[in-house]
Design a protein around this motif. Structure first.
Motif, mmCIF file in Angstrom:
data_model
loop_
_atom_site.group_PDB
_atom_site.id
_atom_site.type_symbol
_atom_site.label_atom_id
_atom_site.label_comp_id
_atom_site.label_asym_id
_atom_site.label_seq_id
_atom_site.Cartn_x
_atom_site.Cartn_y
_atom_site.Cartn_z
ATOM 1 N N ALA A 6 5.556 5.397 -7.171
ATOM 2 C CA ALA A 6 4.422 5.957 -7.903
ATOM 3 C C ALA A 6 3.745 7.071 -7.107
ATOM 4 C CB ALA A 6 3.416 4.851 -8.235
ATOM 5 N N GLU A 7 3.688 6.917 -5.808
ATOM 6 C CA GLU A 7 3.035 7.905 -4.949
ATOM 7 C C GLU A 7 3.881 9.146 -4.719
ATOM 8 O OE1 GLU A 7 -0.117 8.944 -1.943
ATOM 9 O OE2 GLU A 7 0.023 7.925 -3.869
ATOM 10 N N ASP A 62 0.858 -1.188 0.000
ATOM 11 C CA ASP A 62 0.000 0.000 0.000
ATOM 12 C C ASP A 62 0.893 1.235 0.000
ATOM 13 O OD1 ASP A 62 -1.811 2.064 0.462
ATOM 14 O OD2 ASP A 62 -3.053 0.842 1.788
ATOM 15 N N GLY A 63 0.896 1.965 -1.104
ATOM 16 C CA GLY A 63 1.765 3.123 -1.205
ATOM 17 C C GLY A 63 1.128 4.436 -0.812
ATOM 18 N N ALA A 64 -0.137 4.422 -0.391
ATOM 19 C CA ALA A 64 -0.832 5.669 -0.069
ATOM 20 C C ALA A 64 -0.076 6.442 1.007
ATOM 21 C CB ALA A 64 -2.254 5.387 0.387
ATOM 22 N N SER A 65 0.171 7.721 0.761
ATOM 23 C CA SER A 65 0.933 8.523 1.720
ATOM 24 C C SER A 65 0.242 8.625 3.064
ATOM 25 C CB SER A 65 1.181 9.920 1.140
ATOM 26 O OG SER A 65 -0.034 10.565 0.823
ATOM 27 N N SER A 66 -1.083 8.594 3.073
ATOM 28 C CA SER A 66 -1.819 8.705 4.328
ATOM 29 C C SER A 66 -1.742 7.449 5.172
ATOM 30 C CB SER A 66 -3.289 9.036 4.044
ATOM 31 O OG SER A 66 -3.877 8.048 3.224
ATOM 32 N N ASN A 67 -1.174 6.374 4.631
ATOM 33 C CA ASN A 67 -0.989 5.155 5.408
ATOM 34 C C ASN A 67 0.402 5.063 6.013
ATOM 35 O OD1 ASN A 67 -3.601 4.338 5.077
ATOM 36 N ND2 ASN A 67 -3.166 3.104 3.270
ATOM 37 N N VAL A 68 1.033 6.222 6.116
ATOM 38 C CA VAL A 68 2.291 6.370 6.847
ATOM 39 C C VAL A 68 2.080 7.469 7.880
ATOM 40 C CG1 VAL A 68 4.759 6.861 6.695
ATOM 41 C CG2 VAL A 68 3.583 5.779 4.756
ATOM 42 N N MET A 69 2.413 7.180 9.118
ATOM 43 C CA MET A 69 2.362 8.185 10.169
ATOM 44 C C MET A 69 3.782 8.664 10.443
ATOM 45 S SD MET A 69 -0.874 8.325 10.807
ATOM 46 C CE MET A 69 -0.925 9.306 12.313
#
Length: 309
Positions: A225-226, A189-196
């Motif tokens: 890609a993100e 999962d590369g979504a930036s919001s899934n990193v704190m």
């Protein structure tokens, strides 16, 4: 609210009887992808530290297996790259985690691109690669085929470029299969919001619903890609991740990134047609991910990358 009763029941099972629920975290999916698959909130017994609760939305039942999320979340928490999983109710699709403090914030692209943060992000992904194998083994290409079957119906309008991108991704799948694949546990999962992001550039990964056994280049490809659309900066990230700026890894990662974008485009088009949550801009998100896939598929380096993997 419809989620409150099952959440309170799960909290009671976990030893948090009487906890007060916060208002839900609003779901956003255009272009930020946050709190969409799950109803998310904090819960706290007065005078005690809160916990973070997520409960799968009903329209995600065909896409998310709570057992997979529980397994991956538990392993990630045990090695310190994610909040610890405190309790899980697979039947209700509810997971309860330790809550990170106010000094932590959702990852933004501009923050995650900073070299110290990016290095810690890639290191966290690599640490997860070392856990014992996960039960879920479907590749991004397997999932695309499954989503195409769901989308091939009169009620799901698909833009015409979906067909050409899908054909190109079939070629990517064949090229990667011919080259061989080493499978490890991947966040996927590369979504930036899934990193704190926390103090001193520390990071924690969240949302392991899509975690599975996969090629480590796939994990890397979703990040590139993100965050890093230009190949020069992408090669620097590859050097951080692998020890050298390897052009072959870049080719493989870029192609995986395009496949992942197609996957999420199909996910978005399906939910735009069928989800009752019409306030969520699934279609707009799907078009953005499809456009991002096309920048690779229709780009000048696509054919060369196919030969490099």
């Amino acid at each position: 609210m419809q989620h409150n009763d099952p959440i309170k029941a799960a909290l009671e099972q976990a030893g948090f009887s009487g906890a007060v629920l916060s208002p839900p975290i609003g779901g956003v999916v255009s272009p930020v992808h946050r709190a969409v698959e799950n109803h998310c909130c904090l819960a706290a017994i007065p005078g005690e530290a809160p916990v973070f609760v997520k409960c799968r939305h009903e329209d995600m039942a065909a896409f998310i297996d709570p057992e997979d999320a529980i397994e991956a979340s538990g392993k990630a928490g045990q090695i310190g790259i994610a909040p610890r999983l405190l309790h899980a109710d697979a039947a209700r699709g509810i997971l309860i985690f330790e809550a990170l403090g106010e000094e932590w914030s959702w990852g933004h692209v501009d923050v995650l691109r900073r070299p110290p943060v990016l290095e810690n992000l890639l290191a966290a992904k690599r640490r997860f690669h070392g856990v014992t194998p996960l039960a879920q083994t479907r590749s991004v290409f397997d999932l695309i085929q499954a989503y195409r079957r769901l989308a091939d119906a009169p009620d799901v309008p698909l833009p015409s470029p979906v067909a050409t991108v899908s054909a190109a991704v079939e070629n990517i799948a064949a090229a990667i299969a011919a080259s061989g694949v080493d499978m490890v546990a991947c966040h996927a999962d590369g979504a930036s919001s899934n990193v704190m992001v926390g103090p001193s550039n520390t990071v924690r990964l969240v949302d392991f619903e899509w975690a599975r056994q996969a090629d480590p280049a796939y994990d890397l490809g979703t990040v590139l890609a993100e965050l890093l659309p230009f190949d020069g900066e992408a090669l620097l990230a590859i050097e951080m991740a692998t020890g050298k700026p390897d052009a072959q890894v870049l080719a493989r990662a870029r192609l995986y990134g395009a496949a992942d974008d197609l996957l999420w485009a199909l996910w978005g088009f399906i939910h735009a047609a069928r989800s009752p949550r019409k306030h969520v801009e699934f279609f707009k998100y799907a078009e953005w991910r499809l456009l991002r896939a096309r920048t690779v598929i229709e780009g000048p380096r696509y054919q060369a990358w196919l030969k490099q993997v």
